[in-house]
Design a protein around this motif. Structure first.
Motif, PDB file in Angstrom:
ATOM      1  N   GLN A   1       7.750   1.174 -84.082  1.00 55.27           N
ATOM      2  CA  GLN A   1       7.142  -0.146 -83.919  1.00 55.27           C
ATOM      3  C   GLN A   1       5.887  -0.127 -83.054  1.00 55.27           C
ATOM      4  O   GLN A   1       5.210  -1.133 -82.935  1.00 55.27           O
ATOM      5  N   GLN A   2       5.587   1.004 -82.459  1.00 58.60           N
ATOM      6  CA  GLN A   2       4.409   1.071 -81.601  1.00 58.60           C
ATOM      7  C   GLN A   2       3.139   1.123 -82.429  1.00 58.60           C
ATOM      8  O   GLN A   2       3.163   1.402 -83.620  1.00 58.60           O
ATOM      9  N   ARG A   3       2.025   0.903 -81.769  1.00 59.27           N
ATOM     10  CA  ARG A   3       0.725   0.879 -82.440  1.00 59.27           C
ATOM     11  C   ARG A   3       0.033   2.228 -82.408  1.00 59.27           C
ATOM     12  O   ARG A   3      -1.111   2.340 -82.817  1.00 59.27           O
ATOM     13  N   GLN A   4       0.713   3.248 -81.904  1.00 59.67           N
ATOM     14  CA  GLN A   4       0.103   4.565 -81.793  1.00 59.67           C
ATOM     15  C   GLN A   4       0.853   5.571 -82.654  1.00 59.67           C
ATOM     16  O   GLN A   4       2.059   5.453 -82.839  1.00 59.67           O
ATOM     17  N   VAL A   5       0.119   6.549 -83.147  1.00 58.59           N
ATOM     18  CA  VAL A   5       0.719   7.654 -83.878  1.00 58.59           C
ATOM     19  C   VAL A   5       0.082   8.948 -83.408  1.00 58.59           C
ATOM     20  O   VAL A   5      -1.021   8.956 -82.861  1.00 58.59           O
ATOM     21  N   GLU A   6       0.804  10.034 -83.623  1.00 55.89           N
ATOM     22  CA  GLU A   6       0.274  11.363 -83.380  1.00 55.89           C
ATOM     23  C   GLU A   6       0.303  12.104 -84.703  1.00 55.89           C
ATOM     24  O   GLU A   6       1.294  12.051 -85.428  1.00 55.89           O
ATOM     25  N   VAL A   7      -0.790  12.774 -85.004  1.00 56.43           N
ATOM     26  CA  VAL A   7      -0.912  13.499 -86.261  1.00 56.43           C
ATOM     27  C   VAL A   7      -1.183  14.956 -85.943  1.00 56.43           C
ATOM     28  O   VAL A   7      -2.090  15.272 -85.166  1.00 56.43           O
ATOM     29  N   TRP A   8      -0.383  15.838 -86.531  1.00 47.20           N
ATOM     30  CA  TRP A   8      -0.620  17.266 -86.366  1.00 47.20           C
ATOM     31  C   TRP A   8      -1.984  17.577 -86.946  1.00 47.20           C
ATOM     32  O   TRP A   8      -2.286  17.244 -88.096  1.00 47.20           O
TER      33      TRP A   8
ATOM     34  N   GLY B   1      -5.860  15.223 -94.421  1.00 47.39           N
ATOM     35  CA  GLY B   1      -5.523  14.088 -95.288  1.00 47.39           C
ATOM     36  C   GLY B   1      -4.776  13.001 -94.548  1.00 47.39           C
ATOM     37  O   GLY B   1      -5.027  11.815 -94.756  1.00 47.39           O
ATOM     38  N   ALA B   2      -3.856  13.389 -93.675  1.00 46.49           N
ATOM     39  CA  ALA B   2      -3.111  12.396 -92.893  1.00 46.49           C
ATOM     40  C   ALA B   2      -4.046  11.662 -91.938  1.00 46.49           C
ATOM     41  O   ALA B   2      -3.968  10.445 -91.800  1.00 46.49           O
ATOM     42  N   ALA B   3      -4.936  12.393 -91.285  1.00 47.27           N
ATOM     43  CA  ALA B   3      -5.885  11.754 -90.367  1.00 47.27           C
ATOM     44  C   ALA B   3      -6.772  10.765 -91.124  1.00 47.27           C
ATOM     45  O   ALA B   3      -7.013   9.649 -90.655  1.00 47.27           O
TER      46      ALA B   3
ATOM     47  N   GLU C   1      -7.075   6.715 -90.540  1.00 50.56           N
ATOM     48  CA  GLU C   1      -8.391   6.103 -90.313  1.00 50.56           C
ATOM     49  C   GLU C   1      -8.631   4.977 -91.308  1.00 50.56           C
ATOM     50  O   GLU C   1      -9.107   3.898 -90.944  1.00 50.56           O
ATOM     51  N   LYS C   2      -8.277   5.217 -92.562  1.00 48.73           N
ATOM     52  CA  LYS C   2      -8.443   4.187 -93.593  1.00 48.73           C
ATOM     53  C   LYS C   2      -7.594   2.949 -93.289  1.00 48.73           C
ATOM     54  O   LYS C   2      -7.960   1.832 -93.619  1.00 48.73           O
ATOM     55  N   MET C   3      -6.438   3.164 -92.646  1.00 49.84           N
ATOM     56  CA  MET C   3      -5.540   2.069 -92.308  1.00 49.84           C
ATOM     57  C   MET C   3      -5.947   1.352 -91.021  1.00 49.84           C
ATOM     58  O   MET C   3      -5.276   0.420 -90.589  1.00 49.84           O
ATOM     59  N   GLY C   4      -7.047   1.781 -90.392  1.00 47.63           N
ATOM     60  CA  GLY C   4      -7.552   1.088 -89.210  1.00 47.63           C
ATOM     61  C   GLY C   4      -7.275   1.781 -87.888  1.00 47.63           C
ATOM     62  O   GLY C   4      -7.568   1.238 -86.829  1.00 47.63           O
ATOM     63  N   PHE C   5      -6.750   2.991 -87.912  1.00 45.64           N
ATOM     64  CA  PHE C   5      -6.485   3.724 -86.680  1.00 45.64           C
ATOM     65  C   PHE C   5      -7.752   4.437 -86.218  1.00 45.64           C
ATOM     66  O   PHE C   5      -8.567   4.862 -87.032  1.00 45.64           O
TER      67      PHE C   5
END
Length: 100
Positions: free
Chosen positions: A48-55, A61-63, A67-71
């Motif tokens: 539910q948090q507004r933060q994510v961590e991406v390997w 592709g995940a990053a 980014e496309k989703m507004g992060f």
């Protein structure tokens, strides 16, 4: 195929964790079972948090997806939160995107 991406809803929590686990098992073959179980709990706890961590490694592709989703990238770590050598990008959704 049309895709709908919606904001988090509590009633979808278990299904989202299940989707995450299936995706990780299909794509993160370098992780051992104890890693998957550990991160599954982390994902469930912070969903539910507004933060994510991406390997970062081999995961551009995940990053781009986030980014496309507004992060936006707020930081980077050489090690994950458990001290494993998995460099992470720290992303946070912009306030105006979170309400979508």
């Amino acid at each position: 195929m049309e895709m709908l991406i919606a904001s988090y809803r509590e009633q979808d929590h278990n299904k989202l964790v299940e989707i995450w686990e299936r995706a990780v098992r299909a794509t993160h073959t370098f992780l051992e079972e104890h890693h998957i179980e550990f991160y599954k709990k982390v994902v469930s706890d912070v969903l539910q948090q507004r933060q994510v961590e991406v390997w970062e490694a081999l995961n551009a592709g995940a990053a781009r997806f986030y980014e496309k989703m507004g992060f936006v990238q707020m930081g980077r770590s050489e090690l994950d939160g458990s001290g494993n050598p998995f460099p992470l990008l720290h992303l946070e959704i912009k306030a105006d995107q979170a309400a979508r």
